[in-house]
Design an enzyme around this catalytic site. Sequence first.
Site, short mmCIF file in Angstrom:
data_model
loop_
_atom_site.label_atom_id
_atom_site.label_comp_id
_atom_site.label_asym_id
_atom_site.label_seq_id
_atom_site.Cartn_x
_atom_site.Cartn_y
_atom_site.Cartn_z
N CYS A 387 -41.90 10.45 45.31
CA CYS A 387 -41.94 10.68 45.99
C CYS A 387 -42.82 11.34 46.96
O CYS A 387 -43.12 12.58 46.51
CB CYS A 387 -40.87 10.99 46.38
SG CYS A 387 -40.56 12.76 47.85
N CYS A 390 -41.56 14.98 48.05
CA CYS A 390 -41.60 15.66 47.46
C CYS A 390 -42.34 16.45 47.22
O CYS A 390 -42.57 17.22 46.69
CB CYS A 390 -40.37 15.31 46.88
SG CYS A 390 -39.09 13.96 47.20
P1 FAD Z 1 -31.51 18.81 40.78
O1 FAD Z 1 -31.36 19.20 41.89
O2 FAD Z 1 -32.58 16.85 40.89
O3 FAD Z 1 -31.65 19.77 39.66
C1 FAD Z 1 -31.12 18.94 38.31
C2 FAD Z 1 -30.64 20.00 36.95
O4 FAD Z 1 -30.95 21.21 37.03
C3 FAD Z 1 -29.23 20.04 38.34
O5 FAD Z 1 -28.51 19.21 37.45
C4 FAD Z 1 -28.94 21.43 37.22
O6 FAD Z 1 -28.46 21.71 36.34
C5 FAD Z 1 -30.13 21.95 37.69
N1 FAD Z 1 -30.92 23.35 38.76
C6 FAD Z 1 -30.64 22.51 39.69
N2 FAD Z 1 -30.86 23.92 40.64
C7 FAD Z 1 -31.28 24.38 39.54
C8 FAD Z 1 -31.95 26.03 40.00
N3 FAD Z 1 -31.72 26.16 41.60
N4 FAD Z 1 -32.46 26.37 39.35
C9 FAD Z 1 -31.46 26.50 37.97
N5 FAD Z 1 -31.46 24.33 37.33
C10 FAD Z 1 -30.86 24.21 38.62
N6 FAD Z 1 -35.10 15.47 47.38
C11 FAD Z 1 -35.40 15.27 48.55
O7 FAD Z 1 -34.64 15.41 49.71
N7 FAD Z 1 -36.49 16.46 49.84
C12 FAD Z 1 -37.56 17.14 48.60
O8 FAD Z 1 -38.26 17.46 49.46
C13 FAD Z 1 -37.27 16.68 46.78
N8 FAD Z 1 -38.74 17.82 46.76
C14 FAD Z 1 -38.20 17.86 45.30
C15 FAD Z 1 -39.54 18.09 44.56
C16 FAD Z 1 -39.48 17.90 43.75
C17 FAD Z 1 -41.18 18.79 42.11
C18 FAD Z 1 -38.31 17.75 42.64
C19 FAD Z 1 -39.02 17.42 41.19
C20 FAD Z 1 -37.57 16.56 43.07
C21 FAD Z 1 -37.23 16.69 45.03
N9 FAD Z 1 -36.77 16.54 45.95
C22 FAD Z 1 -35.89 16.60 46.77
C23 FAD Z 1 -35.05 15.95 44.81
C24 FAD Z 1 -34.00 16.86 44.31
O9 FAD Z 1 -34.80 17.90 44.36
C25 FAD Z 1 -33.13 16.65 43.43
O10 FAD Z 1 -33.58 16.29 42.14
C26 FAD Z 1 -32.08 15.15 43.53
O11 FAD Z 1 -31.15 16.06 44.73
C27 FAD Z 1 -30.78 15.65 42.95
O12 FAD Z 1 -29.95 16.23 42.83
P2 FAD Z 1 -29.29 16.86 41.74
O13 FAD Z 1 -27.71 17.36 42.21
O14 FAD Z 1 -29.47 15.60 40.50
O15 FAD Z 1 -29.74 17.76 41.02
#
Ligand code: FAD
Length: 457
Positions: A387, A390
């Site tokens: 993205c 992101c």
């Molecule tokens: P995710 O946030 O994907 O987390 C995956 C797993 O990591 C979780 O299930 C948990 O086990 C673990 N986890 C979560 N948070 C933490 C933490 N703080 N410390 C340790 N472990 C943790 N989305 C946007 O809407 N806007 C953005 O600007 C954006 N920027 C991004 C930048 C990057 C580099 C990446 C890789 C992704 C970005 N995304 C962004 C996507 C977003 O971060 C999530 O991946 C997405 O919203 C799906 O969230 P999720 O609930 O599946 O958990």
Amino acid sequence: VCPISPKAIVSDACASYSTLERLNRNVKPALDDLTRTTDFFSHYRLNLFHKKCPFWNDENGMCGNIACAVQTLDNEEDIPPVWRASELGKLEGPLAKHPGKTTQREEPRRPLRGGLGEGVGESCVVEYDDECDERDYCVPEDESAASKGDYVSLLQNPERFTGYAGDGAKQVWDAIYRENCFQKTSFPHSDSLGVGSQAQGPAAMDFKAVIEAAGRQQVLEQQRQENPMTPFVAKTGFEHEDECLEKRVFYRVISGMHASISTHLCWDFLNQTTGQWQPNVDCYVNRLHTHPERISNLYFNYALLTRAIAKLGPYLSQEDTYRFCTGDPEQDATTRAKVLAVIEKASSVPQIFDESLMFKNGEGPSLKEDFRNRFRNVSRLMDCVGCDKCRLWGKLQTAGYGTALKVLFEFDNNSPEIPVLKRTELVALFNTYARLSSSLEAIQHFREMVQERDAAG
Ligand code: FAD
């Protein structure tokens, strides 16, 4: 403010959430002013579209959502002069060289500025290639006019909810956390092996579950203490609870960055029913409130960046050391004054993070290179983010943390050496600090919203 013990990152510290929140109330207005009103700090030049993910084929992970798109500045006249290729080009020449590895190895104690030639401030120096300085913690963004750089206004492309999720995003986060799997004996890191090879091992596969378990254990402790500086014990399958400080710090930096990204996407969330951008309390509760160790890591990062900026302060305030080459002396002076305002506030508390404790005892010294290489891999992983928006903020923030780590761990407090930073590093550092600053503010608002919601039953 209670003076922060030198053991702050090892044992319990007295830097509480409220200490950091008070500091943030002081710093934030100056930081917002710097990053929102100066051309130098509100724009960034990076290679956003032309680098392939070095670790896997990322074609399927692309986000087709409009909110993922980045508006780049394609016309020269839309780019502030300070960032224009033609302006950058002006600085090219035999004297305007970044001091390379040779200079640094041969003359480690001399001010590195020596190699730059009169009248050329480091932040104006054009980078010729993408090569890492041996002290870099991230893969540098190449500023040279010839490179395939994209200009972006950070104001026009705010970090917020984009809808990027699913397997693509998960794969990147998983790979990022796998970089935390230090082994007792360092193994060689190469661009292509760094992530891939570890991904094969059973310990790597279990890592997520183990981290989550460690997190739950930490929750209890966190609730007791409400102390953001308490070390987080990350069990990786290779190590145990006596995890060394350096590995814990690595984990906390990544987790804190992740927490900050989550905070922004929850704070600036698109309600797809009403089409309104607004805070989403459920998003906050699920991703942060119920995981206090993540919030603690975010505050930890705030302390880390505060210290890096305070440490840079004396150098940034010297007019002949760093220049903000806007081409307009008046604008240069204004930018410098705004930088100094941030530094002054960030330096208004006693030293908040003691970097001198790291890479010292036990296996510490041998871990430094591994730590640096792993962080570089995290920065390379940003090219796998499917993205654009992101990826922009992911690249900027890894560059910001990389710069902070470089300032903290590569420059001796007692040395006369001046930390040489590229313009992109400086901009990334202050903007990453600004991201953390707004995360701290958002978390406080979210906490109040949760309380109100709970009170209303
Ligand atoms: P995710 O946030 O994907 O987390 C995956 C797993 O990591 C979780 O299930 C948990 O086990 C673990 N986890 C979560 N948070 C933490 C933490 N703080 N410390 C340790 N472990 C943790 N989305 C946007 O809407 N806007 C953005 O600007 C954006 N920027 C991004 C930048 C990057 C580099 C990446 C890789 C992704 C970005 N995304 C962004 C996507 C977003 O971060 C999530 O991946 C997405 O919203 C799906 O969230 P999720 O609930 O599946 O958990």
